[in-house]
Design a protein around this motif. Structure first.
Motif, mmCIF file in Angstrom:
data_model
loop_
_atom_site.group_PDB
_atom_site.id
_atom_site.type_symbol
_atom_site.label_atom_id
_atom_site.label_comp_id
_atom_site.label_asym_id
_atom_site.label_seq_id
_atom_site.Cartn_x
_atom_site.Cartn_y
_atom_site.Cartn_z
ATOM 1 N N LEU A 1 -24.857 -43.074 -46.867
ATOM 2 C CA LEU A 1 -23.897 -43.284 -46.022
ATOM 3 C C LEU A 1 -22.410 -43.542 -46.804
ATOM 4 O O LEU A 1 -21.504 -43.100 -46.458
ATOM 5 C CB LEU A 1 -24.293 -44.799 -45.304
ATOM 6 C CG LEU A 1 -23.222 -45.474 -44.517
ATOM 7 C CD1 LEU A 1 -22.723 -44.758 -43.040
ATOM 8 C CD2 LEU A 1 -23.474 -46.816 -44.081
ATOM 9 N N VAL A 2 -22.607 -44.278 -48.230
ATOM 10 C CA VAL A 2 -21.221 -44.598 -48.652
ATOM 11 C C VAL A 2 -20.773 -43.157 -49.259
ATOM 12 O O VAL A 2 -19.624 -43.256 -49.263
ATOM 13 C CB VAL A 2 -21.672 -45.407 -49.893
ATOM 14 C CG1 VAL A 2 -20.487 -45.653 -50.716
ATOM 15 C CG2 VAL A 2 -22.094 -46.920 -49.480
ATOM 16 N N GLU B 1 -29.200 -43.814 -27.962
ATOM 17 C CA GLU B 1 -27.928 -43.965 -27.909
ATOM 18 C C GLU B 1 -27.142 -43.094 -28.749
ATOM 19 O O GLU B 1 -26.160 -42.339 -28.353
ATOM 20 C CB GLU B 1 -27.384 -45.429 -28.707
ATOM 21 C CG GLU B 1 -26.060 -45.798 -28.707
ATOM 22 C CD GLU B 1 -25.777 -47.021 -28.882
ATOM 23 O OE1 GLU B 1 -24.451 -47.220 -29.765
ATOM 24 O OE2 GLU B 1 -26.316 -48.003 -28.889
ATOM 25 N N PHE B 2 -27.535 -42.615 -29.961
ATOM 26 C CA PHE B 2 -27.100 -41.497 -30.891
ATOM 27 C C PHE B 2 -27.036 -40.095 -30.098
ATOM 28 O O PHE B 2 -26.119 -39.556 -30.138
ATOM 29 C CB PHE B 2 -27.760 -41.284 -31.927
ATOM 30 C CG PHE B 2 -27.143 -40.045 -32.996
ATOM 31 C CD1 PHE B 2 -25.859 -40.546 -33.540
ATOM 32 C CD2 PHE B 2 -27.901 -39.027 -33.033
ATOM 33 C CE1 PHE B 2 -25.534 -39.341 -34.184
ATOM 34 C CE2 PHE B 2 -27.447 -38.028 -33.876
ATOM 35 C CZ PHE B 2 -25.949 -37.959 -34.524
ATOM 36 N N CYS B 3 -28.110 -39.963 -29.351
ATOM 37 C CA CYS B 3 -28.184 -38.538 -28.475
ATOM 38 C C CYS B 3 -27.205 -38.400 -27.561
ATOM 39 O O CYS B 3 -26.606 -37.585 -27.260
ATOM 40 C CB CYS B 3 -29.585 -38.326 -28.120
ATOM 41 S SG CYS B 3 -30.815 -37.894 -29.151
ATOM 42 N N ILE B 4 -27.025 -39.522 -26.708
ATOM 43 C CA ILE B 4 -26.088 -39.677 -25.700
ATOM 44 C C ILE B 4 -24.466 -39.612 -26.051
ATOM 45 O O ILE B 4 -23.816 -38.717 -25.764
ATOM 46 C CB ILE B 4 -26.111 -40.775 -24.705
ATOM 47 C CG1 ILE B 4 -27.505 -40.664 -24.118
ATOM 48 C CG2 ILE B 4 -25.060 -41.064 -23.740
ATOM 49 C CD1 ILE B 4 -28.057 -41.993 -23.334
ATOM 50 N N LEU C 1 -26.119 -40.168 -37.454
ATOM 51 C CA LEU C 1 -26.880 -41.573 -37.580
ATOM 52 C C LEU C 1 -27.710 -41.366 -38.885
ATOM 53 O O LEU C 1 -28.387 -40.281 -39.082
ATOM 54 C CB LEU C 1 -27.870 -41.280 -36.489
ATOM 55 C CG LEU C 1 -29.042 -42.337 -36.202
ATOM 56 C CD1 LEU C 1 -28.178 -43.735 -36.013
ATOM 57 C CD2 LEU C 1 -29.948 -42.094 -35.168
ATOM 58 N N LEU C 2 -27.670 -42.421 -39.740
ATOM 59 C CA LEU C 2 -28.096 -42.410 -40.871
ATOM 60 C C LEU C 2 -28.696 -43.933 -41.401
ATOM 61 O O LEU C 2 -28.335 -45.116 -40.753
ATOM 62 C CB LEU C 2 -27.611 -41.586 -41.978
ATOM 63 C CG LEU C 2 -26.204 -42.380 -42.744
ATOM 64 C CD1 LEU C 2 -25.750 -41.505 -43.738
ATOM 65 C CD2 LEU C 2 -25.330 -41.759 -41.203
ATOM 66 N N GLN C 3 -29.556 -44.157 -42.386
ATOM 67 C CA GLN C 3 -29.833 -45.447 -42.847
ATOM 68 C C GLN C 3 -28.839 -45.795 -44.109
ATOM 69 O O GLN C 3 -28.576 -44.909 -44.825
ATOM 70 C CB GLN C 3 -31.228 -45.633 -43.294
ATOM 71 C CG GLN C 3 -32.276 -45.798 -42.268
ATOM 72 C CD GLN C 3 -33.525 -45.548 -42.512
ATOM 73 O OE1 GLN C 3 -33.945 -44.656 -43.220
ATOM 74 N NE2 GLN C 3 -34.274 -46.632 -42.144
ATOM 75 N N ASP C 4 -28.436 -46.994 -44.211
ATOM 76 C CA ASP C 4 -27.721 -47.423 -45.214
ATOM 77 C C ASP C 4 -28.456 -47.987 -46.388
ATOM 78 O O ASP C 4 -29.812 -47.551 -46.497
ATOM 79 C CB ASP C 4 -26.805 -48.700 -44.982
ATOM 80 C CG ASP C 4 -27.398 -49.956 -44.479
ATOM 81 O OD1 ASP C 4 -28.845 -50.028 -44.621
ATOM 82 O OD2 ASP C 4 -26.653 -50.965 -43.884
ATOM 83 N N ALA D 1 -22.233 -43.276 -37.517
ATOM 84 C CA ALA D 1 -20.758 -43.068 -37.985
ATOM 85 C C ALA D 1 -20.073 -42.444 -36.980
ATOM 86 O O ALA D 1 -20.788 -41.571 -36.107
ATOM 87 C CB ALA D 1 -20.932 -42.420 -39.202
ATOM 88 N N MET D 2 -18.787 -43.222 -36.594
ATOM 89 C CA MET D 2 -17.923 -42.587 -35.509
ATOM 90 C C MET D 2 -16.371 -42.514 -36.245
ATOM 91 O O MET D 2 -16.314 -42.993 -37.237
ATOM 92 C CB MET D 2 -17.997 -43.583 -34.397
ATOM 93 C CG MET D 2 -19.432 -43.748 -33.727
ATOM 94 S SD MET D 2 -19.413 -45.309 -32.672
ATOM 95 C CE MET D 2 -19.442 -46.344 -33.827
ATOM 96 N N GLU D 3 -16.020 -41.626 -35.344
ATOM 97 C CA GLU D 3 -14.508 -41.563 -35.854
ATOM 98 C C GLU D 3 -13.747 -43.057 -35.471
ATOM 99 O O GLU D 3 -14.159 -43.810 -34.747
ATOM 100 C CB GLU D 3 -13.576 -40.509 -34.848
ATOM 101 C CG GLU D 3 -13.361 -40.921 -33.369
ATOM 102 C CD GLU D 3 -12.596 -39.985 -32.936
ATOM 103 O OE1 GLU D 3 -11.535 -39.630 -33.103
ATOM 104 O OE2 GLU D 3 -13.216 -39.628 -31.644
ATOM 105 N N TYR D 4 -13.115 -43.241 -36.169
ATOM 106 C CA TYR D 4 -12.046 -44.662 -36.358
ATOM 107 C C TYR D 4 -10.919 -44.570 -35.337
ATOM 108 O O TYR D 4 -10.034 -43.731 -35.589
ATOM 109 C CB TYR D 4 -11.815 -45.082 -37.584
ATOM 110 C CG TYR D 4 -11.085 -46.416 -37.739
ATOM 111 C CD1 TYR D 4 -11.710 -47.646 -37.049
ATOM 112 C CD2 TYR D 4 -9.688 -46.611 -37.847
ATOM 113 C CE1 TYR D 4 -11.021 -48.827 -37.241
ATOM 114 C CE2 TYR D 4 -9.151 -47.776 -37.902
ATOM 115 C CZ TYR D 4 -9.732 -48.955 -37.479
ATOM 116 O OH TYR D 4 -9.097 -50.137 -37.720
ATOM 117 N N CYS D 5 -10.910 -45.179 -34.234
ATOM 118 C CA CYS D 5 -9.520 -45.224 -33.709
ATOM 119 C C CYS D 5 -8.710 -46.695 -34.033
ATOM 120 O O CYS D 5 -8.940 -47.724 -33.513
ATOM 121 C CB CYS D 5 -10.028 -45.488 -31.988
ATOM 122 S SG CYS D 5 -8.326 -45.552 -30.893
#
Length: 169
Positions: free
Chosen positions: A29-30, A88-91, A106-109, A117-121
């Motif tokens: 993730l990092v 949730e991730f699939c949708i 979608l991953l583990q920390d 992980a998503m775009e940041y608004c």
């Protein structure tokens, strides 16, 4: 300062570069999205943090991502937990519209917690905008409502609500 259109364009270019890279070694993730720092939202099922990653093209700037850490509910089995976050991730990752946040991964920390992980608004959500403004001007309210209706149309909500509307007449 970049406007939101430039930010979105940069994010889409970065995504295309990430998809085209031929790196067979899985990244953490990092490594992929940067270090998770300040909390943006607390929810019933998780926490959303902002991840900061140095821009590989410009060392003086950084890329920002929203990272949702999924909480496992009390007495929720691991199987049920994984099914919930996978659903949730699939949708969310299947949604591709200008006014819908893009879900990237979608991953583990490092602690083993599942993260999305998503775009940041940077401008926040509509609720926060209305609260900060106190009251929207008519043109702003009309624009926001129009965007909401386009999003609902994309999601197919109008077709789902049509039978309800005909019963009210």
């Amino acid at each position: 300062m970049l406007n939101w259109v430039d930010v979105m364009r940069n994010e889409k270019e970065n995504l295309a570069e990430q998809k085209n890279s031929v790196n067979s070694v899985p990244q953490t993730l990092v490594q992929k999205y940067g270090k998770c720092q300040e909390v943006v939202r607390h929810g019933a099922f998780g926490i959303v943090r902002v991840a900061h990653k140095q821009d590989p093209k410009d060392s003086k700037s950084e890329q920002l991502y929203a990272v949702k850490e999924f909480k496992q509910r009390a007495r929720e089995s691991v199987k049920r937990y994984q099914k919930r976050l996978t659903s949730e991730f699939c949708i969310s990752s299947s949604m591709h519209r200008p006014n819908i946040i893009t879900t990237l991964d979608l991953l583990q920390d490092e602690k083993g917690t599942y993260c999305e992980a998503m775009e940041y608004c940077s401008s926040g959500d509509l609720y926060t905008l209305v609260l900060a403004a106190g009251q929207l001007e008519v043109d702003e309210a009309d624009c926001s409502f129009k965007q909401l209706m386009r999003g609902c149309h994309y999601l197919g909500l109008f077709s789902a609500l049509a039978p309800l509307a005909s019963n009210d007449r």
